[in-house]
Scaffold this active site. Structure first.
Site: not given
Ligand SMILES: [Zn+2]
Length: 268
Positions: A135-136
């Site tokens: 996600h990052e």
């Molecule tokens: Zn986020």
């Protein structure tokens, strides 16, 4: 300026500033040259590492490194296959475990990803951690930091250029950068990622973890755990984003079939 000139000026800005996000194709408004933003981000990264302290040489810190490196390598390989390596140019990836019990993680332009140690008990497994790190990494590759910083420059400083902002208001600009890069809550500016950015990072994160051989279905379990946690402790920033967990889990369910097309359990 006459109104129609303003329209023409806006049109020109949109024409030159709107570039598509990789894989999702969404057009985004980015004003800031990558190189300048990366140097600002490096500043913010180093001060954040100093502020919290990094953990190194432990099995946990090595896990963060391993997951980060594995996803990053798989993404680089995929972009090479797609003849899109130019979109990752100038990135200098770094994955660090920070010594703080907050349940949070963040990413900065140019490839800096920080995971707070408070995140690990919720991640539980290597695959759970891959959900967070994927996600990052997605925030980085979709250049959400640039988009947010561009918006902040327009809203807070009247649309002046970043270099000018740094010259005129160095401290304020650095604070804005931290807010834009997702760690503003710690310094008193709360700027949750927009729902759009969060769902885009979720979607891309699933694909990226799948490319690295992590089962993207792990994201469902992860968000269920986050949901349970939210019931028992004050809401950390990673959680306080617009999509409710229920909506988020629904959206992840919908995005899974596409992510599974990229999933190769054999890949390392
Ligand atoms: Zn986020």
């Amino acid at each position: 300026m006459k109104t129609h000139y303003k329209f023409i000026a806006c049109g020109l800005i949109l024409l030159f500033c709107c570039q598509p996000v990789p894989l999702t194709g969404r057009r985004q408004f980015r004003l800031i040259p990558d190189q300048l933003l990366t140097s600002l981000s490096l500043d913010s990264w180093q001060s954040t590492l100093q502020q919290y302290g990094t953990i190194t040489g432990t099995p946990e810190s090595e896990l963060v490194q391993r997951v980060g490196t594995r996803i990053k390598n798989a993404v680089i390989q995929y972009f090479e296959q797609e003849n899109a390596s130019d979109q990752l140019e100038g990135f200098q990836w770094e994955f660090s475990l920070l010594d703080d019990t907050t349940v949070n993680a963040f990413a900065m332009p140019g490839g800096k990803v920080g995971v707070f140690k408070g995140m690990l008990p919720v991640a539980q497994t290597e695959e759970g951690l891959a959900v967070v790190v994927g996600h990052e990494i997605a925030h980085v590759i979709a250049r959400h930091g640039n988009e947010r910083m561009s918006q902040l420059l327009v809203i807070q400083l009247g649309g002046i250029a970043l270099q000018e902002a740094l010259d005129q208001y160095p401290e304020q600009t650095r604070q804005l950068a931290l807010a834009a890069f997702g760690i503003g809550a710690q310094i008193g500016i709360l700027l949750p990622y927009s729902r759009l950015h969060e769902s885009e990072a979720d979607q891309l994160g699933l694909i990226f973890m799948a490319l690295a051989g992590y089962d993207p279905r792990a994201a469902i379990d992860f968000w269920v755990r986050m949901d349970e946690l939210q019931a028992s402790v004050p809401v950390p920033e990673f959680l306080s984003t617009h999509p409710s967990h229920e909506t988020r889990i629904d959206d992840i369910q919908k995005a899974l079939p596409k992510a599974l097309e990229y999933y190769n359990p054999q890949s390392e």
